[in-house]
Design an enzyme around this catalytic site. Structure first.
Site, short mmCIF file in Angstrom:
data_model
loop_
_atom_site.label_atom_id
_atom_site.label_comp_id
_atom_site.label_asym_id
_atom_site.label_seq_id
_atom_site.Cartn_x
_atom_site.Cartn_y
_atom_site.Cartn_z
N SER A 6 63.96 -39.12 118.42
CA SER A 6 62.63 -39.31 119.00
C SER A 6 62.75 -39.83 120.43
O SER A 6 63.23 -40.94 120.66
CB SER A 6 61.83 -40.30 118.16
OG SER A 6 60.75 -40.78 118.92
N HIS A 31 62.29 -34.60 118.88
CA HIS A 31 61.06 -35.12 118.26
C HIS A 31 60.21 -35.77 119.34
O HIS A 31 60.65 -36.71 120.02
CB HIS A 31 61.41 -36.12 117.16
CG HIS A 31 60.22 -36.63 116.40
ND1 HIS A 31 59.63 -35.94 115.36
CD2 HIS A 31 59.49 -37.77 116.56
CE1 HIS A 31 58.60 -36.64 114.90
NE2 HIS A 31 58.49 -37.76 115.61
N ASP A 33 56.68 -37.65 120.32
CA ASP A 33 55.58 -38.43 119.75
C ASP A 33 54.43 -38.55 120.73
O ASP A 33 54.54 -39.24 121.75
CB ASP A 33 56.09 -39.84 119.41
CG ASP A 33 57.03 -39.82 118.23
OD1 ASP A 33 56.61 -39.41 117.14
OD2 ASP A 33 58.21 -40.21 118.41
N MET A 35 50.67 -39.89 121.43
CA MET A 35 49.71 -40.90 120.94
C MET A 35 48.52 -40.98 121.89
O MET A 35 48.68 -40.87 123.10
CB MET A 35 50.37 -42.27 120.88
CG MET A 35 51.64 -42.29 120.05
SD MET A 35 52.39 -43.91 120.09
CE MET A 35 53.90 -43.59 119.19
N HIS A 64 54.92 -34.38 117.20
CA HIS A 64 54.22 -35.22 116.22
C HIS A 64 52.97 -35.78 116.88
O HIS A 64 53.05 -36.68 117.71
CB HIS A 64 55.19 -36.34 115.78
CG HIS A 64 54.61 -37.34 114.84
ND1 HIS A 64 55.26 -38.52 114.54
CD2 HIS A 64 53.46 -37.35 114.12
CE1 HIS A 64 54.54 -39.22 113.68
NE2 HIS A 64 53.43 -38.54 113.41
N MET A 66 49.94 -37.98 117.01
CA MET A 66 49.25 -39.13 116.44
C MET A 66 47.94 -39.28 117.21
O MET A 66 47.76 -40.23 117.99
CB MET A 66 50.13 -40.39 116.56
CG MET A 66 51.25 -40.39 115.53
SD MET A 66 52.60 -41.49 115.97
CE MET A 66 53.57 -40.38 116.98
N MET A 135 55.75 -40.82 107.01
CA MET A 135 55.92 -41.99 107.88
C MET A 135 56.52 -43.12 107.06
O MET A 135 55.96 -43.52 106.04
CB MET A 135 54.58 -42.46 108.45
CG MET A 135 53.98 -41.62 109.56
SD MET A 135 54.93 -41.40 111.09
CE MET A 135 55.48 -43.04 111.49
N GLY A 142 57.90 -47.53 118.10
CA GLY A 142 59.28 -47.43 117.65
C GLY A 142 59.80 -48.82 117.30
O GLY A 142 59.13 -49.82 117.53
N ASP A 173 60.23 -40.40 109.23
CA ASP A 173 60.04 -40.91 110.59
C ASP A 173 59.69 -42.39 110.58
O ASP A 173 58.65 -42.78 110.06
CB ASP A 173 58.91 -40.10 111.25
CG ASP A 173 58.75 -40.41 112.72
OD1 ASP A 173 59.52 -41.21 113.27
OD2 ASP A 173 57.82 -39.83 113.33
N GLY A 174 60.59 -43.20 111.17
CA GLY A 174 60.32 -44.63 111.33
C GLY A 174 61.39 -45.49 110.71
O GLY A 174 61.63 -45.42 109.50
N GLY A 175 62.09 -46.24 111.53
CA GLY A 175 63.09 -47.17 111.01
C GLY A 175 64.30 -46.50 110.38
O GLY A 175 65.04 -47.12 109.60
N SER A 196 65.06 -45.60 118.05
CA SER A 196 65.90 -46.73 118.47
C SER A 196 67.35 -46.58 118.03
O SER A 196 68.26 -46.90 118.80
CB SER A 196 65.37 -48.05 117.88
OG SER A 196 63.98 -48.06 117.88
C1 DX5 Z 1 56.39 -43.92 115.51
C2 DX5 Z 1 56.94 -42.57 115.87
C3 DX5 Z 1 58.39 -42.45 115.64
C4 DX5 Z 1 59.22 -43.46 116.43
C5 DX5 Z 1 60.42 -43.79 115.59
O1 DX5 Z 1 55.02 -43.89 115.46
O2 DX5 Z 1 56.33 -41.55 115.13
O3 DX5 Z 1 58.87 -41.13 115.86
O4 DX5 Z 1 59.64 -43.00 117.68
O5 DX5 Z 1 61.13 -44.79 116.22
P1 DX5 Z 1 62.22 -45.64 115.44
O6 DX5 Z 1 63.26 -44.67 114.97
O7 DX5 Z 1 62.69 -46.59 116.47
O8 DX5 Z 1 61.52 -46.30 114.28
ZN ZN Z 2 57.24 -39.44 115.24
#
Ligand code: DX5
Ligand code: ZN
Length: 216
Positions: A6, A31, A33, A35, A64, A66, A135, A142, A173-175, A196
């Site tokens: 991402s 990827h 993102d 927003m 993606h 959002m 998610m 992130g 996606d996430g963590g 990250s």
């Molecule tokens: C969060 C995004 C993710 C984000 C993930 O809303 O959709 O794609 O970049 O970041 P990490 O991998 O740091 O959780």
């Molecule tokens: Zn994402």
């Protein structure tokens, strides 16, 4: 395993170099993102950045969204170079129509669900889409910690997909990092998004490679 770093976690001052690093790595998809400050409490980047990035790579663009009312921007993201366009279940009143619109424009439609949204709600849309984005943090930022309940959601979803022989990929996606990648793969995930874990690592390419072969 498909790996989709991402770019939200990348260094925006050096986007071209970050793209080059991904091109030289085993990353499969970019990827991206997007927003809007309404669906989530953050504003990231949008069409002009995606258009510029499109010139740097042949890799697939996994966008993606959002954002509220994603149907207003479907055509613009197709023109900017999206290959997969994912909208949030929670943001679409006429999800089926939005999915058709994405397909008609030649992109693969994806549906994202927030941590509180049951996978069972996707039952009637699954045959029409190519990807479910689960998610594993609340969307918007992130660097948050992975929510362990995700494993169960992935298992349930994978069972349904296999049972009906559907051509749908499950993306997490996430963590996501090296501590949960293997368990996600065992639960049935096909695609790992990592922000990250990749871009804040001393050797991003090594992390991408380890995520890719986590099931080896
Ligand atoms: C969060 C995004 C993710 C984000 C993930 O809303 O959709 O794609 O970049 O970041 P990490 O991998 O740091 O959780
Ligand atoms: Zn994402």
């Amino acid at each position: 395993m498909i790996v989709a770093p991402s770019l939200l976690a990348s260094n925006f001052l050096h986007l071209e170099a970050e793209a080059r690093m991904l091109n030289e790595s085993e990353a499969d998809w970019f990827h991206l993102d997007v927003m809007d400050g309404r669906f989530v409490n953050n504003i990231s980047f949008g069409l002009p950045i995606i258009q510029q990035l499109r010139k740097t790579t042949q890799k697939l663009f996994d966008v993606h969204l959002m954002i509220e009312e994603p149907e207003k921007y479907t055509e613009a993201f197709a023109r900017a170079g999206a290959d997969i366009l994912t909208v949030h279940y929670e943001a679409c009143r006429h999800l089926h129509r939005n999915i058709q619109q994405i397909r008609d424009l030649g992109m693969i439609p994806g549906v994202a669900i927030n941590p509180h949204t049951p996978v069972q709600l996707l039952q009637d849309i699954l045959p029409d889409i190519g990807l479910v984005l689960v998610m594993s943090v609340n969307p918007g930022f992130g660097g948050q910690s992975f929510i362990p309940h995700t494993y169960q959601k992935v298992k349930t979803l994978r069972q349904r997909i296999d049972q009906f022989g559907l051509d749908v990929k499950i993306e997490i996606d996430g963590g996501v990092d090296l501590s949960n990648a293997k368990q996600l793969s065992e639960a049935g995930a096909h695609v790992l998004v990592a922000g990250s874990a990749v871009f804040h690592a001393p050797d991003p390419r090594q992390v991408i490679s380890s995520l890719k072969h986590c099931d080896a």
